[in-house]
Design a protein around this motif. Structure first.
Motif, PDB file in Angstrom:
ATOM      1  N   SER A 277      13.457   2.777   2.392  1.00  0.00           N
ATOM      2  CA  SER A 277      12.100   2.442   2.260  1.00  0.00           C
ATOM      3  C   SER A 277      11.638   2.495   3.794  1.00  0.00           C
ATOM      4  O   SER A 277      12.176   2.593   4.787  1.00  0.00           O
ATOM      5  N   SER A 278      10.096   2.667   3.852  1.00  0.00           N
ATOM      6  CA  SER A 278       9.488   2.854   5.455  1.00  0.00           C
ATOM      7  C   SER A 278       8.538   1.959   5.486  1.00  0.00           C
ATOM      8  O   SER A 278       7.758   1.553   4.508  1.00  0.00           O
ATOM      9  N   LEU A 279       7.921   1.645   6.677  1.00  0.00           N
ATOM     10  CA  LEU A 279       6.716   1.055   7.057  1.00  0.00           C
ATOM     11  C   LEU A 279       5.860   2.008   7.304  1.00  0.00           C
ATOM     12  O   LEU A 279       6.337   3.160   8.121  1.00  0.00           O
ATOM     13  N   LEU A 280       4.742   2.347   6.696  1.00  0.00           N
ATOM     14  CA  LEU A 280       3.590   3.391   6.954  1.00  0.00           C
ATOM     15  C   LEU A 280       2.386   2.268   7.716  1.00  0.00           C
ATOM     16  O   LEU A 280       1.863   1.577   7.237  1.00  0.00           O
ATOM     17  N   ALA A 281       2.269   2.795   8.863  1.00  0.00           N
ATOM     18  CA  ALA A 281       1.213   2.062   9.656  1.00  0.00           C
ATOM     19  C   ALA A 281       0.077   3.088   9.975  1.00  0.00           C
ATOM     20  O   ALA A 281       0.441   4.390  10.490  1.00  0.00           O
ATOM     21  N   ILE A 282      -1.121   2.809   9.790  1.00  0.00           N
ATOM     22  CA  ILE A 282      -2.192   3.585   9.971  1.00  0.00           C
ATOM     23  C   ILE A 282      -3.659   2.923  10.593  1.00  0.00           C
ATOM     24  O   ILE A 282      -3.452   1.633  10.530  1.00  0.00           O
ATOM     25  N   TYR A 283      -4.023   3.556  11.596  1.00  0.00           N
ATOM     26  CA  TYR A 283      -5.437   3.167  12.127  1.00  0.00           C
ATOM     27  C   TYR A 283      -6.398   4.487  12.302  1.00  0.00           C
ATOM     28  O   TYR A 283      -5.891   5.538  12.520  1.00  0.00           O
ATOM     29  N   ASP A 284      -7.558   4.199  12.562  1.00  0.00           N
ATOM     30  CA  ASP A 284      -8.441   5.376  12.883  1.00  0.00           C
ATOM     31  C   ASP A 284      -9.522   4.847  14.011  1.00  0.00           C
ATOM     32  O   ASP A 284      -9.268   3.748  14.603  1.00  0.00           O
ATOM     33  N   SER A 285     -10.450   5.761  14.322  1.00  0.00           N
ATOM     34  CA  SER A 285     -11.363   5.579  15.557  1.00  0.00           C
ATOM     35  C   SER A 285     -12.140   4.366  15.378  1.00  0.00           C
ATOM     36  O   SER A 285     -12.683   3.798  16.287  1.00  0.00           O
ATOM     37  N   THR A 286     -12.291   3.884  14.199  1.00  0.00           N
ATOM     38  CA  THR A 286     -13.100   2.694  13.868  1.00  0.00           C
ATOM     39  C   THR A 286     -12.447   1.463  14.239  1.00  0.00           C
ATOM     40  O   THR A 286     -13.349   0.215  14.107  1.00  0.00           O
TER      41      THR A 286
END
Length: 317
Positions: free
Chosen positions: A243-252
């Motif tokens: 299993s994985s941790l998926l971390a996401i972010y964008d410019s906002t």
């Protein structure tokens, strides 16, 4: 690459799945003007279903992943995984419909961190026969790795090979490894299997996450996820392998972190108790998932401390 690494992200909006009815196969067609972001794994595993969901191909109607999502619907850990909608059978193939995690992000930054000190099921290494093919694979990776006994036999067990392979990354020492990274506007980088030391891991995470506000948001979420897992009845009765941790972010500044990939999530025997932190030995069923999460949190906390210290030093000089 094992099937548990499948992750196709940023799927085209409002694009329905098309089927080759004559062959009873699902066709994963890419519409013009849109693109897929694939961090790692085999292609033709994910396809868009609706504007905010995807279909993920399963091998059978009783897959581990489907059972995991089904049981999590009544568990506190439901809040830290993608939303689950249904399982679907189509032309003899099985799919689960889950949340498209990138629906609300624009050109996102993404990091996939595989959790655990062990990436194989105990059932996969029960056979203790010596294998010459695995000896050859080991030598190709590191000619100095085999023991004198293994060199004489020119063979080794699958368990020995699997543990050797995990020692090539940070999985064995830190309880997680960076599977892939994608920065905004760039192609994904999945050539990270040999990132091994704490310093190497910290360097990559620091490059991925320079924004202090975003980092604090991630830390809050990671601490919340750890608390949820520690209180989860489901989690304490299952081993999570791959299993994985998926971390996401964008410019906002929008952020999100989820626990994903449950192809190798299986229940432990009733008489076995696991804490997800203890060192694995045969028949212990320990996976090291919380050990890995602890280290991820600690590394990100240390990044904050290092940033604050460097800013103080600048002011003092």
């Amino acid at each position: 690459m094992s099937s548990d690494l499948h992750m196709l992200l940023n799927l085209p909006k409002y694009q329905r799945i098309h089927c080759e009815t004559s062959k009873s196969k699902l066709a994963f067609n890419k519409p013009k003007g849109d693109s897929w972001i694939q961090l790692a794994g085999h292609e033709q595993t994910f396809a868009p279903a609706t504007s905010n969901t995807i279909w993920k191909r399963r091998l059978s109607d009783d897959s581990n992943e489907f059972q995991t999502y089904k049981e999590l619907q009544t568990d506190v850990a439901k809040t830290i995984v993608p939303k689950f909608y249904q399982q679907i059978e189509y032309h003899g193939q099985y799919f689960i419909e889950i949340q498209n995690l990138l629906e609300d992000f624009h050109d996102p930054n993404i990091i996939d961190m595989k959790l655990g000190t062990r990436t194989f099921l105990e059932s996969e290494v029960i056979n203790e026969s010596l294998r010459t093919d695995l000896f050859k694979k080991m030598v190709m990776i590191d000619p100095t790795a085999p023991t004198a006994q293994e060199r004489q036999a020119k063979a080794l067990t699958k368990l020995r090979y699997m543990q050797f392979r995990e020692q090539q990354s940070s999985s064995a020492s830190l309880g997680f490894r960076i599977e892939a990274v994608r920065m905004s506007g760039e192609a994904p980088n999945a050539n990270l299997k040999k990132v091994k030391t704490r310093e190497q891991v910290t360097h990559i995470i620091h490059k991925f996450l320079r924004n202090k506000v975003v980092r604090h948001s991630f830390l809050r979420r990671l601490r919340e996820m750890r608390s949820v897992l520690e209180s989860s009845t489901f989690f304490m009765k299952h081993q999570l392998i791959g299993s994985s941790l998926l971390a996401i972010y964008d410019s906002t500044g929008k952020t999100g972190v989820w626990l994903i990939d449950f192809t190798k999530t299986t229940p432990v025997p009733d008489h076995i108790q696991i804490d997800h932190r203890s060192r694995w030995k045969k028949n212990s069923y320990e996976d090291g998932v919380l050990f890995g999460l602890d280290n991820i949190i600690q590394i990100w906390e240390e990044m904050d401390e290092d940033t604050a210290e460097s800013q103080t030093n600048v002011k003092l000089t």
